[in-house]
Design an enzyme around this catalytic site. Structure first.
Site, PDB file in Angstrom:
ATOM      1  N   HIS A  93       3.057   4.962  -4.224  1.00 16.68           N
ATOM      2  CA  HIS A  93       1.947   5.664  -4.883  1.00 16.68           C
ATOM      3  C   HIS A  93       1.764   6.996  -4.167  1.00 16.68           C
ATOM      4  O   HIS A  93       1.002   7.123  -3.231  1.00 16.68           O
ATOM      5  CB  HIS A  93       0.678   4.817  -4.781  1.00 16.68           C
ATOM      6  CG  HIS A  93      -0.496   5.407  -5.505  1.00 16.68           C
ATOM      7  ND1 HIS A  93      -0.454   5.793  -6.817  1.00 16.68           N
ATOM      8  CD2 HIS A  93      -1.761   5.665  -5.089  1.00 16.68           C
ATOM      9  CE1 HIS A  93      -1.643   6.256  -7.181  1.00 16.68           C
ATOM     10  NE2 HIS A  93      -2.446   6.195  -6.147  1.00 16.68           N
TER      11      HIS A  93
ATOM     12  N   ARG B  94      -2.008  12.769   7.733  1.00 17.43           N
ATOM     13  CA  ARG B  94      -1.736  11.438   7.179  1.00 17.43           C
ATOM     14  C   ARG B  94      -2.021  10.361   8.224  1.00 17.43           C
ATOM     15  O   ARG B  94      -2.601   9.319   7.933  1.00 17.43           O
ATOM     16  CB  ARG B  94      -0.273  11.361   6.731  1.00 17.43           C
ATOM     17  CG  ARG B  94       0.085  10.054   6.055  1.00 17.43           C
ATOM     18  CD  ARG B  94       1.588   9.888   5.921  1.00 17.43           C
ATOM     19  NE  ARG B  94       2.208   9.690   7.225  1.00 17.43           N
ATOM     20  CZ  ARG B  94       3.482   9.368   7.397  1.00 17.43           C
ATOM     21  NH1 ARG B  94       4.263   9.244   6.363  1.00 17.43           N
ATOM     22  NH2 ARG B  94       3.985   9.193   8.604  1.00 17.43           N
TER      23      ARG B  94
ATOM     24  N   ASN C  38      -6.228   4.024   0.072  1.00 20.90           N
ATOM     25  CA  ASN C  38      -5.038   4.825   0.391  1.00 20.90           C
ATOM     26  C   ASN C  38      -4.851   5.029   1.893  1.00 20.90           C
ATOM     27  O   ASN C  38      -5.801   4.922   2.635  1.00 20.90           O
ATOM     28  CB  ASN C  38      -5.142   6.191  -0.310  1.00 20.90           C
ATOM     29  CG  ASN C  38      -4.751   6.098  -1.781  1.00 20.90           C
ATOM     30  OD1 ASN C  38      -3.774   5.447  -2.121  1.00 20.90           O
ATOM     31  ND2 ASN C  38      -5.513   6.749  -2.645  1.00 20.90           N
TER      32      ASN C  38
ATOM     33  N   ARG D 260      -1.822   7.506 -16.484  1.00 21.56           N
ATOM     34  CA  ARG D 260      -1.836   8.975 -16.486  1.00 21.56           C
ATOM     35  C   ARG D 260      -0.658   9.517 -17.293  1.00 21.56           C
ATOM     36  O   ARG D 260      -0.814  10.430 -18.115  1.00 21.56           O
ATOM     37  CB  ARG D 260      -1.783   9.487 -15.041  1.00 21.56           C
ATOM     38  CG  ARG D 260      -3.115   9.327 -14.319  1.00 21.56           C
ATOM     39  CD  ARG D 260      -3.044   9.720 -12.851  1.00 21.56           C
ATOM     40  NE  ARG D 260      -4.388   9.729 -12.276  1.00 21.56           N
ATOM     41  CZ  ARG D 260      -4.664   9.526 -10.994  1.00 21.56           C
ATOM     42  NH1 ARG D 260      -3.677   9.286 -10.133  1.00 21.56           N
ATOM     43  NH2 ARG D 260      -5.910   9.555 -10.565  1.00 21.56           N
TER      44      ARG D 260
ATOM     45  N   GLY E 197     -18.673   2.437  -3.229  1.00 24.29           N
ATOM     46  CA  GLY E 197     -18.667   3.864  -3.563  1.00 24.29           C
ATOM     47  C   GLY E 197     -18.490   4.070  -5.054  1.00 24.29           C
ATOM     48  O   GLY E 197     -18.874   3.217  -5.861  1.00 24.29           O
TER      49      GLY E 197
END
EC number: 1.1.1.37
Length: 320
Positions: free
Chosen positions: A176, A89, A121, A152, A12
């Site tokens: 994370h 989730r 994830n 970040r 991807g």
């Protein structure tokens, strides 16, 4: 001397960017794998055709059969689905656990000596499951989270202070997700801790707290802007930094989701901590001392990871 082989599971946005960066940094030959036939072959050909312009000689191939990853030195896993609106989730965990089971079996059969970096994830649970499914040693399976989260934070800090990102170091530990732990006490500008810079009037505690919160929500901020996907440039760069440290035995100290066996009082979980990555994979875990507030934040973060693992075990009894 033969070039290293890098296998990318998932072709991807992140997979394609990883493939391009691996060539630009001359890390080795690249095989892109995806279950959607044609996509990995197309991206591999496209990047290979950019090589004469950029001046790298890596060989690129695409495949939809795991036999193509045979003998890979590094495997980077991005396969899986992103969380979509309305998806719980547990829905996400259920789908991506099945993906990790298939990927783990493929790695176990074809690339058992690889250094494996997981990006899928929910990261802390997926890297744990991938290690279980693949049976690879825990020091050879890591999750990419902290390098991205720290990058970040460094970007926000450099913007705030008007300095080069090269002179900003940032320390982000824990899971994370929203419970990650950016440690301002251990984050610096040219060696000067952020806490001192507040005292010097470079910024305010309120602004620093806002940057910490923005770091926690960094992935979501990009999802909200893109609307049709999630971040891929910075995650790919982060994973490449980890792969490069392994392939070139750089022994960089990088925050990663690493397996803990007693360090930080945690046993049997993957949690974001600073580690040394060299030719043997994760060679050392750096343990830092926490103050009471940091300890509470880290324990909350570990608790969230435990919740993810419990959800995995409830879905797949092979992990119980």
């Amino acid at each position: 001397m033969a070039r290293s082989k890098i296998a990318l599971i998932g072709a991807g946005q992140i997979g394609g960017t990883l493939a391009h960066l691996a060539g630009l940094k001359e890390l080795g030959d690249v095989v892109l794998f995806d279950i959607v036939d044609g996509v990995p072959q197309g991206k591999a050909l496209d990047i290979a055709e950019s090589a004469p312009v950029d001046g790298f000689d890596a060989k690129y191939s695409g495949a939809s059969d795991y036999s193509a990853i045979a003998g890979a030195d590094v495997v980077i896993v991005t396969a899986g689905v992103p969380r979509k609106p309305g998806m719980s989730r547990d829905d996400l965990i259920g789908i991506n656990l099945k993906v990790m089971e298939a990927v783990g079996a493929g790695i176990k059969e074809h690339a058992p000596n690889a250094f494996v970096i997981c990006i899928t994830n929910p990261l802390d649970a997926m890297v744990w499951a991938l290690q279980k499914f693949s049976g690879l040693p825990t020091n050879k399976v890591v999750g990419m989270a902290g390098v991205l989260d720290s990058a970040r934070f460094r970007h926000f800090l450099a913007e705030e202070f008007g300095v080069s990102v090269e002179d900003v170091t940032a320390f982000v530990l824990g899971g994370h997700g929203d419970d990650m732990v950016p440690l301002t006490r251990y984050s610096t500008v040219a060696g000067v801790p952020l806490t001192d810079l507040v005292k010097l009037g470079w910024t305010t505690q309120e602004k620093l707290d806002a940057m910490v919160e923005r770091t926690r929500k960094g992935g979501g901020e990009i999802v909200n802007l893109l609307k049709t996907g999630s971040a891929f440039y910075a995650p790919a760069s982060s994973a490449i930094a980890m792969a490069e440290s392994y392939l070139r035995d750089k022994k960089r100290v990088l925050p990663c989701a690493a397996y803990l066996a007693g360090e930080y009082g945690v046993d049997g979980l993957y949690v974001g901590v600073p580690v040394v990555i060299g030719e043997n994979g994760v060679e050392r875990v750096l343990e830092v001392t926490f103050n009471e507030d940091e300890k509470a934040m880290f324990e909350k973060s570990v608790g969230a990871v435990k919740g993810l693992i419990a959800a995995c075990q409830g879905i797949n009894d092979k992990l119980a």
